[in-house]
Motif scaffolding. Structure first.
Motif, PDB file in Angstrom:
ATOM      1  N   LEU A 252       0.833  -1.211   0.000  1.00  0.00           N
ATOM      2  CA  LEU A 252       0.000   0.000   0.000  1.00  0.00           C
ATOM      3  C   LEU A 252       0.866   1.259   0.000  1.00  0.00           C
ATOM      4  O   LEU A 252       0.548   2.245  -0.680  1.00  0.00           O
ATOM      5  N   ALA A 253       1.964   1.233   0.769  1.00  0.00           N
ATOM      6  CA  ALA A 253       2.870   2.384   0.811  1.00  0.00           C
ATOM      7  C   ALA A 253       3.482   2.639  -0.565  1.00  0.00           C
ATOM      8  O   ALA A 253       3.555   3.789  -1.019  1.00  0.00           O
ATOM      9  N   ILE A 254       3.914   1.570  -1.236  1.00  0.00           N
ATOM     10  CA  ILE A 254       4.480   1.709  -2.577  1.00  0.00           C
ATOM     11  C   ILE A 254       3.429   2.291  -3.521  1.00  0.00           C
ATOM     12  O   ILE A 254       3.716   3.174  -4.342  1.00  0.00           O
ATOM     13  N   HIS A 255       2.212   1.798  -3.412  1.00  0.00           N
ATOM     14  CA  HIS A 255       1.114   2.295  -4.261  1.00  0.00           C
ATOM     15  C   HIS A 255       0.892   3.790  -4.051  1.00  0.00           C
ATOM     16  O   HIS A 255       0.758   4.553  -5.024  1.00  0.00           O
ATOM     17  N   LEU A 256       0.856   4.234  -2.796  1.00  0.00           N
ATOM     18  CA  LEU A 256       0.613   5.650  -2.510  1.00  0.00           C
ATOM     19  C   LEU A 256       1.730   6.533  -3.058  1.00  0.00           C
ATOM     20  O   LEU A 256       1.469   7.596  -3.639  1.00  0.00           O
ATOM     21  N   ILE A 257       2.971   6.093  -2.876  1.00  0.00           N
ATOM     22  CA  ILE A 257       4.119   6.875  -3.361  1.00  0.00           C
ATOM     23  C   ILE A 257       4.100   6.948  -4.883  1.00  0.00           C
ATOM     24  O   ILE A 257       4.307   8.018  -5.473  1.00  0.00           O
ATOM     25  N   ARG A 258       3.835   5.821  -5.522  1.00  0.00           N
ATOM     26  CA  ARG A 258       3.825   5.793  -6.989  1.00  0.00           C
ATOM     27  C   ARG A 258       2.643   6.576  -7.550  1.00  0.00           C
ATOM     28  O   ARG A 258       2.781   7.301  -8.538  1.00  0.00           O
ATOM     29  N   PHE A 259       1.480   6.432  -6.908  1.00  0.00           N
ATOM     30  CA  PHE A 259       0.277   7.119  -7.391  1.00  0.00           C
ATOM     31  C   PHE A 259       0.420   8.630  -7.273  1.00  0.00           C
ATOM     32  O   PHE A 259      -0.108   9.387  -8.089  1.00  0.00           O
ATOM     33  N   ALA A 260       1.168   9.073  -6.258  1.00  0.00           N
ATOM     34  CA  ALA A 260       1.415  10.512  -6.106  1.00  0.00           C
ATOM     35  C   ALA A 260       2.167  11.048  -7.320  1.00  0.00           C
ATOM     36  O   ALA A 260       1.878  12.147  -7.824  1.00  0.00           O
TER      37      ALA A 260
END
Length: 274
Positions: A252-260
């Protein structure tokens, strides 16, 4: 008479396209043969030794990570690779093999940096060069962290974001996939806590990017022992299940960073359209 039906399908691939499955036990045997037992392959202080012999003769005692061990064999024994596996290389398991190649890679890099040895044998050179190829075929890669080289699981999702965050966070993201951390609940907990602090510094941005993912990330960390003690509702959770929830939080953390970053690209595109 030979049946050659289907040869056209076979010949669609060249030798460079055929997948060769890696037999890590065979690679371990090969490394033992050329690095530990082949004589007069490596020069150190005007004398010739086996590769490991050259390391032991001068370099090893200066290696800052040797602990109290006095030679390579003693160090390998301390990390679970006893002489038993030298006598029976077929008994080596994948985790011990990964520890082994990480050690050989690091001690070789240290020796080459210090300029203390010279490998003259072409087979030994090839075996040492093979280590990165072996790691890649096992879906791992070496990542430099200061004067160490950590063997981490290859992950395209992590690779896609490490240049988007601060260096200290990038190293933590890479460490999470270090094979030695795979079942280390305590270290995964510590890494997630640091990642959480990074995300919370940019709370307004991440909470608006994907509210459900942001909420799920926070819920896991707040209820499964990272930011607070484990919620009584989950007090009987097994270590295996807890590790899986930690891994989900990491995803989830990777997703949030990438989605930003994706949101920024979309914003830039909208600016171009004006």
């Amino acid at each position: 008479m030979c049946d050659i039906i289907g040869i056209g399908d076979i010949m669609k691939k060249s030798i460079f396209d055929v997948e060769i499955r890696l037999d890590f036990k065979k690679e371990f045997f090969k490394m033992l043969k050329y690095l530990h037992y082949a004589e007069n392959t490596t020069k150190c202080n005007r004398n010739y030794y086996t590769f490991i012999g050259a390391i032991d003769s001068y370099i090893y005692k200066y290696w800052p990570y040797r602990g109290t061990t006095l030679n390579c064999t003693e160090f390998l024994e301390s990390i679970g690779i006893s002489k038993f596996f030298f006598a029976k290389p077929d008994c080596i398991d994948i985790d011990r093999f990964l520890y082994y190649i990480e050690f050989i890679y690091n001690i070789y890099e240290y020796a080459m940096y210090s300029g203390s040895i010279c490998v003259d044998d072409e087979n030994v050179k090839a075996v040492l060069e093979n280590i990165e190829i072996i790691a890649e075929k096992l879906n791992y890669k070496f990542v430099q962290q200061g004067d160490k080289f950590l063997l981490t699981k290859r992950d395209v999702n992590v690779d896609s974001v490490i240049n988007k965050v601060d260096e200290d966070i990038a190293l933590l993201l890479l460490e999470y996939n270090d094979f030695k951390v795979k079942d280390n609940l305590k270290r995964k907990n510590e890494i997630l806590k640091s990642i959480d602090k990074y995300i919370e510094k940019n709370q307004s941005e991440y909470s608006n990017i994907d509210k459900d993912s942001y909420k799920s990330f926070g819920y896991i960390l707040n209820n499964f022992g990272v930011n607070h003690k484990i919620n009584d509702k989950y007090k009987d959770i097994t270590t295996d299940k807890l590790l899986k929830w930690y891994d989900k939080a990491f995803d989830l953390a990777i997703h949030l960073i990438r989605f930003a970053d994706v949101k920024k690209i979309n914003k830039e595109r909208k600016e171009l359209e004006k």
